[in-house]
Design a protein around this motif. Structure first.
Motif, PDB file in Angstrom:
ATOM      1  N   GLY A 255       0.833  -1.203   0.000  1.00 30.10           N
ATOM      2  CA  GLY A 255       0.000   0.000   0.000  1.00 30.10           C
ATOM      3  C   GLY A 255       0.865   1.250   0.000  1.00 30.10           C
ATOM      4  O   GLY A 255       1.869   1.336  -0.730  1.00 30.10           O
ATOM      5  N   PRO A 256       0.555   2.245   0.850  1.00 34.96           N
ATOM      6  CA  PRO A 256       1.297   3.512   0.831  1.00 34.96           C
ATOM      7  C   PRO A 256       2.656   3.448   1.529  1.00 34.96           C
ATOM      8  O   PRO A 256       3.326   4.481   1.655  1.00 34.96           O
ATOM      9  CB  PRO A 256       0.356   4.462   1.568  1.00 34.96           C
ATOM     10  CG  PRO A 256      -0.445   3.589   2.474  1.00 34.96           C
ATOM     11  CD  PRO A 256      -0.581   2.263   1.783  1.00 34.96           C
TER      12      PRO A 256
ATOM     13  N   VAL B   5      -4.124  -8.005   3.160  1.00 32.52           N
ATOM     14  CA  VAL B   5      -3.901  -8.312   1.737  1.00 32.52           C
ATOM     15  C   VAL B   5      -4.469  -9.686   1.339  1.00 32.52           C
ATOM     16  O   VAL B   5      -5.161  -9.807   0.322  1.00 32.52           O
ATOM     17  CB  VAL B   5      -2.380  -8.276   1.423  1.00 32.52           C
ATOM     18  CG1 VAL B   5      -2.113  -8.619  -0.037  1.00 32.52           C
ATOM     19  CG2 VAL B   5      -1.785  -6.914   1.776  1.00 32.52           C
TER      20      VAL B   5
ATOM     21  N   MET C  87      -0.495   3.536  -5.111  1.00 36.06           N
ATOM     22  CA  MET C  87      -0.003   3.204  -3.765  1.00 36.06           C
ATOM     23  C   MET C  87       1.528   3.348  -3.749  1.00 36.06           C
ATOM     24  O   MET C  87       2.111   3.940  -2.829  1.00 36.06           O
ATOM     25  CB  MET C  87      -0.384   1.773  -3.376  1.00 36.06           C
ATOM     26  CG  MET C  87      -1.856   1.574  -3.084  1.00 36.06           C
ATOM     27  SD  MET C  87      -2.308   2.317  -1.486  1.00 36.06           S
ATOM     28  CE  MET C  87      -3.919   1.560  -1.216  1.00 36.06           C
TER      29      MET C  87
END
Ligand SMILES: C[S@@+](CC[C@H](N)C(=O)[O-])C[C@H]1O[C@@H](n2cnc3c(N)ncnc32)[C@H](O)[C@@H]1O
Length: 223
Positions: free
Chosen positions: A74-75, A140, A99
């Motif tokens: 992600g980020p 995830v 992301m």
């Protein structure tokens, strides 16, 4: 519909959803930019996100891992924290380009580019040229229609531990999440302990713990 086609379609839907959701998702971590109401709600409803990372961070520290892979990073917030406070090298991989754009910015703005690397790719298609001590995946695995294939891929590139979270099926917040993600057209799956045991047994994995974190299970597979 054959199962490979179905897997590809759900993977594409997950990528599309998270690419569009990247900025909003990142804002979950930016405590000081939230208004007090949202801060309160997030602290209550998203507490498990904090808990599962805390557990992963403790395990990485106690097992002296130095090369870590974050699948579906992600980020890159967790990778940034691990590199900064646990002094480990982290590679993050995510299928959503937006992301990774945030991850790379976070890394360069904090002068962490020597400790952090971010890759835009589907974990199922990417070939790593090295192994990792620890691989983790938070928030995830629930987006994978076929979690066995994912764990099989990870098994080949890990030396110490795989850690992954999955959402608990029998939790009071589950129905609202199912509905929200249905409207978002993003498929996801929930878990109970017996399903986790079956998956790991099918993969001939016997050395593992299932940590019950309330809303999530954190599965720790030891090699
Ligand atoms: C809910 S976010 C969690 C992000 C991060 N782990 C965290 O906890 O802050 C799930 C992430 O998994 C990524 N993802 C889902 N399927 C993936 C795949 N097959 N390969 C790589 N990344 C994937 C999504 O793009 C998304 O960024």
């Amino acid at each position: 519909m054959n199962s490979i086609k179905k897997n590809e379609e759900s993977a594409e839907a997950v990528k599309f959803f998270f690419d569009g959701y990247a900025e909003k998702f990142y804002s979950i971590y930016l405590e000081d930019q939230k208004n007090p109401f949202i801060r309160l709600i997030d602290r209550y409803l998203r507490y498990s996100m904090f808990l599962r990372f805390q557990k992963v961070s403790e395990i990485i520290k106690s097992t002296s891992s130095s090369e870590v892979l974050d699948v579906g990073c992600g980020p890159g917030w967790h990778d940034f924290l691990l590199a900064k406070y646990n002094n480990v090298n982290v590679t993050g991989i995510d299928v959503a380009p937006n992301m990774i754009k945030i991850s790379r910015k976070l890394s360069s703005e904090n002068n962490m580019d020597t400790k952090l690397e971010f890759i835009i790719a589907d974990i199922m298609d990417y070939q790593f040229d090295r192994d990792f001590d620890t691989i983790f995946a938070l928030g995830v695995v629930e987006y994978f229609e076929d979690p066995e294939s994912l764990i099989n891929v990870l098994k080949d590139i890990v030396s110490k531990r795989i850690l992954f979270s999955v959402p608990v099926e029998n939790h009071w917040l589950t129905p609202q999440r199912k509905i929200r993600y249905k409207f978002r057209n993003c498929p996801l799956w929930f878990y109970n302990k017996s399903r986790i045991n079956d998956i790991l047994t099918n993969l001939s994995l016997s050395n593992y713990h299932i940590h019950d974190l309330g809303r999530d299970y954190l599965v720790e597979i030891i090699f």
